[in-house]
Scaffold this active site. Sequence first.
Site, PDB file in Angstrom:
ATOM      1  CG  ASN A  74      -1.053  -0.428   7.192  1.00  0.00           C
ATOM      2  OD1 ASN A  74      -0.262  -1.336   7.410  1.00  0.00           O
ATOM      3  ND2 ASN A  74      -1.955  -0.032   8.074  1.00  0.00           N
ATOM      4  NE  ARG A 127      -2.197  -2.237   3.232  1.00  0.00           N
ATOM      5  CZ  ARG A 127      -2.653  -2.620   4.435  1.00  0.00           C
ATOM      6  NH1 ARG A 127      -3.770  -2.093   4.907  1.00  0.00           N
ATOM      7  NH2 ARG A 127      -2.010  -3.521   5.158  1.00  0.00           N
ATOM      8  NE  ARG A 138      25.966  20.230   3.629  1.00  0.00           N
ATOM      9  CZ  ARG A 138      26.939  20.149   2.715  1.00  0.00           C
ATOM     10  NH1 ARG A 138      27.377  21.251   2.132  1.00  0.00           N
ATOM     11  NH2 ARG A 138      27.471  18.991   2.398  1.00  0.00           N
ATOM     12  CB  ALA A 167      28.690  39.953   2.629  1.00  0.00           C
ATOM     13  CG  ASN A 194      33.261  40.518  10.770  1.00  0.00           C
ATOM     14  OD1 ASN A 194      32.275  40.701  11.464  1.00  0.00           O
ATOM     15  ND2 ASN A 194      33.283  40.752   9.466  1.00  0.00           N
ATOM     16  CE1 TYR A 209      29.914  24.751   2.423  1.00  0.00           C
ATOM     17  CE2 TYR A 209      31.857  24.975   1.029  1.00  0.00           C
ATOM     18  CZ  TYR A 209      31.022  24.201   1.819  1.00  0.00           C
ATOM     19  OH  TYR A 209      31.306  22.874   2.017  1.00  0.00           O
ATOM     20  CB  THR A 242       0.881 -11.028  11.315  1.00  0.00           C
ATOM     21  OG1 THR A 242      -0.481 -11.448  11.463  1.00  0.00           O
ATOM     22  CG2 THR A 242       0.892  -9.715  10.555  1.00  0.00           C
ATOM     23  N   GLY A 288      -7.854  -4.582  12.806  1.00  0.00           N
ATOM     24  CA  GLY A 288      -8.612  -5.729  13.293  1.00  0.00           C
ATOM     25  C   GLY A 288      -9.536  -5.282  14.420  1.00  0.00           C
TER      26      GLY A 288
HETATM   27  C1  UD1 Z   1      -2.338  -5.940  11.457  1.00  0.00           C
HETATM   28  C2  UD1 Z   1      -3.291  -6.814  12.279  1.00  0.00           C
HETATM   29  C3  UD1 Z   1      -4.526  -5.994  12.670  1.00  0.00           C
HETATM   30  C4  UD1 Z   1      -4.077  -4.800  13.472  1.00  0.00           C
HETATM   31  C5  UD1 Z   1      -3.028  -3.961  12.701  1.00  0.00           C
HETATM   32  C6  UD1 Z   1      -2.422  -2.899  13.615  1.00  0.00           C
HETATM   33  C7  UD1 Z   1      -2.985  -9.103  11.524  1.00  0.00           C
HETATM   34  C8  UD1 Z   1      -3.535 -10.232  10.732  1.00  0.00           C
HETATM   35  N1  UD1 Z   1      -3.671  -7.976  11.489  1.00  0.00           N
HETATM   36  O1  UD1 Z   1      -3.007  -5.551  10.272  1.00  0.00           O
HETATM   37  O2  UD1 Z   1      -5.412  -6.779  13.449  1.00  0.00           O
HETATM   38  O3  UD1 Z   1      -5.204  -3.986  13.778  1.00  0.00           O
HETATM   39  O4  UD1 Z   1      -1.949  -4.808  12.245  1.00  0.00           O
HETATM   40  O5  UD1 Z   1      -1.587  -2.044  12.912  1.00  0.00           O
HETATM   41  O6  UD1 Z   1      -1.987  -9.285  12.186  1.00  0.00           O
HETATM   42  N2  UD1 Z   1       4.245  -8.936   8.104  1.00  0.00           N
HETATM   43  C9  UD1 Z   1       5.217  -9.902   7.965  1.00  0.00           C
HETATM   44  N3  UD1 Z   1       4.942 -11.011   7.229  1.00  0.00           N
HETATM   45  C10 UD1 Z   1       3.731 -11.219   6.641  1.00  0.00           C
HETATM   46  C11 UD1 Z   1       2.733 -10.211   6.792  1.00  0.00           C
HETATM   47  C12 UD1 Z   1       3.021  -9.092   7.531  1.00  0.00           C
HETATM   48  O7  UD1 Z   1       6.320  -9.754   8.492  1.00  0.00           O
HETATM   49  O8  UD1 Z   1       3.566 -12.265   6.006  1.00  0.00           O
HETATM   50  C13 UD1 Z   1       4.554  -7.726   8.899  1.00  0.00           C
HETATM   51  C14 UD1 Z   1       4.474  -6.423   8.109  1.00  0.00           C
HETATM   52  O9  UD1 Z   1       5.736  -6.083   7.572  1.00  0.00           O
HETATM   53  C15 UD1 Z   1       3.999  -5.429   9.162  1.00  0.00           C
HETATM   54  C16 UD1 Z   1       3.264  -6.270  10.177  1.00  0.00           C
HETATM   55  O10 UD1 Z   1       3.598  -7.611   9.929  1.00  0.00           O
HETATM   56  O11 UD1 Z   1       5.084  -4.766   9.802  1.00  0.00           O
HETATM   57  C17 UD1 Z   1       1.749  -6.095  10.084  1.00  0.00           C
HETATM   58  O12 UD1 Z   1       1.356  -6.396   8.752  1.00  0.00           O
HETATM   59  P1  UD1 Z   1       0.329  -5.469   7.982  1.00  0.00           P
HETATM   60  O13 UD1 Z   1       0.148  -6.010   6.626  1.00  0.00           O
HETATM   61  O14 UD1 Z   1       0.716  -4.055   8.127  1.00  0.00           O
HETATM   62  O15 UD1 Z   1      -0.992  -5.789   8.833  1.00  0.00           O
HETATM   63  P2  UD1 Z   1      -2.260  -4.840   9.017  1.00  0.00           P
HETATM   64  O16 UD1 Z   1      -3.144  -5.000   7.839  1.00  0.00           O
HETATM   65  O17 UD1 Z   1      -1.818  -3.484   9.360  1.00  0.00           O
HETATM   66 MG    MG Z   2      -0.036  -2.513   9.313  1.00  0.00          MG
END
Ligand code: UD1
Ligand code: MG
Length: 443
Positions: free
Chosen positions: A225, A15, A314, A361, A358, A347, A79, A138
């Site tokens: 996301n 996304r 910088r 400019a 000093n 610079y 996840t 969720g």
């Molecule tokens: C997830 C939760 C949702 C919660 C939300 C909070 C799940 C199924 N859903 O949704 O309930 O409200 O986070 O922000 O957990 N990732 C992996 N491997 C995978 C898939 C995801 O490492 O196969 C990692 C992603 O890089 C990310 C995290 O898990 O950092 C969450 O994944 P993401 O796709 O952002 O889940 P959400 O749709 O945000």
């Molecule tokens: Mg997420």
Amino acid sequence: MSKAGIILAAGQGTRMKSALPKVLHQIAGLPLLGHVVAAMRGAGVDRIVVVTSPSGDAVRAYAASLACESVVQDQQLGTGHAARAAEALLRDFDGTLVIANGDMPLVLADTINECLKAQARTGLAMLAFQASDPAQYGRVLLTPDGFLNRIVEYKDASEPERGITLCNGGCYAADARKFFRWAAALKNQNAQQEFYLTDVPSIARTDGVNCAIAVADETSVLGVNSRSELAEAEEKFQQRMRARLLADGVGMTAPATVYFAYDTMVDADAYIEPFVVFGPGVTIRTGARIRSHSHIEGAEVSTGAIIGPFARLRPGAKIGEGAHIGNFVEVKNAVIGPGAKANHLTYLGDAVVGAGANIGAGTITCNYDGFTKALTEIGAGAFIGSDTSLVAPVKVGAGAITAAGSVITRDVAPDALAIARGVLTEKPGWAKAFREKKQKEKK
Ligand code: UD1
Ligand code: MG
């Protein structure tokens, strides 16, 4: 009880529509992953395993730079599947696990501590929050006695379930050994055919373990996301930082127009005018004033110094006490002595400027020949005339003066005057005669 962390960072982040892995996008100059690691460390979680995708070399390199271990999740199957990938390193770990999404940059050590406290009650806990806009989080369903009943992912939720505003914050704490046992029982029968970490609490319940809920404030669990959520997280981070600095006694006329880096340090009674941007690595001491439209990164500004308006500091700029760096002045890798002044259009790169010098400019340190950088040293109390080019390496001694418009190609002794410019010739009446001649030719 010892603590270990798992950070889920293998998702594609589709996304975001970006070639850069999602967790490497930055908030206040620090990748999302760095924020989550800092919060975990703040909560006493020293050993951290980052779950990465097979193409996640950059994420692994960044994790290593933060002294985290990493594992590869072969395929992005959800996840729950991701958390299981960490079992390879944590199989023998006997303690409490904190598992967090890698995309929640506003999480604080305190937030994680709340989750750990709730975990101590039952052996399993998660962070929930009341969402003002539940979006695609969720949805959290509770049992009558206030434990988690189950989490319904947005894509699996019915219309009435989508109306629920208590949402999953994406951070969990569990007894490590039990967690891996529960995670092994996950199934992928859902709308996305993924192994959801969010189904672990239901499995735990069949094992007689209730999942306790810690309610976090909405900001600290914001999930990133998309680009718009990244921008929202940035704004929330800035609001939090501005509020903290104001509370600590930093003066700001229009805080909403000042942008800080995650690590900006400003002492009480420093003052920041509107429209100032800080990059990482900045320290501003008390009594310093940062005037409007200045851009400052990797720099130290001492007590009572005045920077800007429209100045650029910088990395490696060290501005001494009471020094002035004025409009359209750029300073890089240079130490500016106490009370020295460079007020306009200058610079100063790879330079050491003595106390009270000093800088006129239009002065330029010619520090780069296309291959190497060379040093310019200006002694205390020296006076660099306007539009001087200092061809480095070069030294101008203490108390010396360079004449305006000079190109200084060799060292100037202390207290000497150096003139290195064309000698002025004046031809009386020449301009008038020239004009008359041209006008005659025109007729
Ligand atoms: C997830 C939760 C949702 C919660 C939300 C909070 C799940 C199924 N859903 O949704 O309930 O409200 O986070 O922000 O957990 N990732 C992996 N491997 C995978 C898939 C995801 O490492 O196969 C990692 C992603 O890089 C990310 C995290 O898990 O950092 C969450 O994944 P993401 O796709 O952002 O889940 P959400 O749709 O945000
Ligand atoms: Mg997420």
